[in-house]
Write a protein that holds these residues in place. Structure first.
Motif, PDB file in Angstrom:
ATOM      1  N   PRO A   1      65.123  30.314  56.317  1.00  0.00           N
ATOM      2  CA  PRO A   1      65.305  30.434  54.864  1.00  0.00           C
ATOM      3  C   PRO A   1      64.106  31.157  54.242  1.00  0.00           C
ATOM      4  CG  PRO A   1      65.564  28.160  55.600  1.00  0.00           C
ATOM      5  CD  PRO A   1      65.067  28.938  56.773  1.00  0.00           C
ATOM      6  N   PHE A   2      64.370  31.952  53.229  1.00  0.00           N
ATOM      7  CA  PHE A   2      63.308  32.645  52.514  1.00  0.00           C
ATOM      8  C   PHE A   2      63.483  32.331  51.037  1.00  0.00           C
ATOM      9  CE2 PHE A   2      61.490  36.165  50.121  1.00  0.00           C
ATOM     10  CZ  PHE A   2      60.234  36.262  50.707  1.00  0.00           C
ATOM     11  N   SER A   3      62.455  31.775  50.441  1.00  0.00           N
ATOM     12  CA  SER A   3      62.530  31.459  49.022  1.00  0.00           C
ATOM     13  C   SER A   3      61.219  31.824  48.345  1.00  0.00           C
ATOM     14  CB  SER A   3      62.848  29.978  48.813  1.00  0.00           C
ATOM     15  OG  SER A   3      61.852  29.173  49.385  1.00  0.00           O
ATOM     16  N   VAL A   4      61.298  32.024  47.040  1.00  0.00           N
ATOM     17  CA  VAL A   4      60.125  32.356  46.241  1.00  0.00           C
ATOM     18  C   VAL A   4      60.126  31.488  44.988  1.00  0.00           C
ATOM     19  CG1 VAL A   4      60.061  34.753  47.053  1.00  0.00           C
ATOM     20  CG2 VAL A   4      61.256  34.206  44.939  1.00  0.00           C
TER      21      VAL A   4
ATOM     22  N   PHE B   1      63.832  30.329  44.049  1.00  0.00           N
ATOM     23  CA  PHE B   1      64.988  31.178  44.310  1.00  0.00           C
ATOM     24  C   PHE B   1      65.110  31.414  45.810  1.00  0.00           C
ATOM     25  CE2 PHE B   1      63.464  32.165  40.077  1.00  0.00           C
ATOM     26  CZ  PHE B   1      64.633  32.095  39.331  1.00  0.00           C
ATOM     27  N   ALA B   2      66.309  31.187  46.336  1.00  0.00           N
ATOM     28  CA  ALA B   2      66.580  31.382  47.763  1.00  0.00           C
ATOM     29  C   ALA B   2      67.234  32.743  47.966  1.00  0.00           C
ATOM     30  CB  ALA B   2      67.502  30.279  48.275  1.00  0.00           C
ATOM     31  N   PHE B   3      66.712  33.485  48.914  1.00  0.00           N
ATOM     32  CA  PHE B   3      67.217  34.824  49.214  1.00  0.00           C
ATOM     33  C   PHE B   3      68.077  34.812  50.472  1.00  0.00           C
ATOM     34  CE2 PHE B   3      64.089  35.859  46.223  1.00  0.00           C
ATOM     35  CZ  PHE B   3      64.212  37.188  45.857  1.00  0.00           C
ATOM     36  N   THR B   4      69.143  35.571  50.469  1.00  0.00           N
ATOM     37  CA  THR B   4      69.942  35.805  51.664  1.00  0.00           C
ATOM     38  C   THR B   4      69.116  36.680  52.599  1.00  0.00           C
ATOM     39  OG1 THR B   4      71.989  35.707  50.408  1.00  0.00           O
ATOM     40  CG2 THR B   4      72.085  36.842  52.532  1.00  0.00           C
ATOM     41  N   ALA B   5      69.139  36.387  53.887  1.00  0.00           N
ATOM     42  CA  ALA B   5      68.410  37.203  54.862  1.00  0.00           C
ATOM     43  C   ALA B   5      68.898  38.642  54.798  1.00  0.00           C
ATOM     44  CB  ALA B   5      68.611  36.645  56.268  1.00  0.00           C
TER      45      ALA B   5
ATOM     46  N   LYS C   1      59.987  41.301  55.937  1.00  0.00           N
ATOM     47  CA  LYS C   1      59.229  40.789  57.085  1.00  0.00           C
ATOM     48  C   LYS C   1      59.846  39.491  57.590  1.00  0.00           C
ATOM     49  CE  LYS C   1      54.626  39.461  58.593  1.00  0.00           C
ATOM     50  NZ  LYS C   1      53.229  39.286  58.233  1.00  0.00           N
ATOM     51  N   ALA C   2      60.213  38.593  56.691  1.00  0.00           N
ATOM     52  CA  ALA C   2      60.836  37.323  57.084  1.00  0.00           C
ATOM     53  C   ALA C   2      62.173  37.557  57.768  1.00  0.00           C
ATOM     54  CB  ALA C   2      61.020  36.423  55.862  1.00  0.00           C
ATOM     55  N   SER C   3      62.815  38.676  57.430  1.00  0.00           N
ATOM     56  CA  SER C   3      64.100  39.030  58.032  1.00  0.00           C
ATOM     57  C   SER C   3      63.929  39.846  59.303  1.00  0.00           C
ATOM     58  CB  SER C   3      64.948  39.816  57.029  1.00  0.00           C
ATOM     59  OG  SER C   3      65.264  39.030  55.904  1.00  0.00           O
TER      60      SER C   3
END
Length: 100
Positions: free
Chosen positions: A19-22, A29-33, A85-87
């Protein structure tokens, strides 16, 4: 039924992305990969550097709440770099236009 060479409907991702969130303005907010974004959204970003289309795709229903916040360009740059980068993607690896 016609035999096919590759059944895209039957494919599953090798591994679920982390999961990637900011946090922005006290909201999370959660971002889709990036790999899970529709290829058209990836192409729009790569071809046109359309960051707004990218954010709309990555945030989905959260986009309006996210875009209601002020965000300096340098922070947006850091956000995009961190999400890619997280993706597991670098800007140099963004997909090129299928016609290029």
């Amino acid at each position: 039924m016609t035999e096919v060479s590759l059944d895209l409907d039957a494919l599953a991702a090798d591994a679920a992305p982390e999961p990637f969130s900011v946090r922005l303005g006290g909201e999370t907010f959660a971002f889709t990969a990036f790999a899970d974004l529709d290829y058209r959204d990836q192409m729009a970003m790569a071809r046109n550097r359309d960051v707004d289309a990218y954010l709309r795709a990555a945030l989905g229903e959260q986009y309006d709440a996210f875009s209601a916040h002020s965000l300096p360009a340098w922070k947006l740059e850091k956000l995009v770099e961190a999400h890619l980068k997280a993706s597991g993607v670098s800007r140099g690896e963004l997909p090129a236009s299928p016609t290029s």
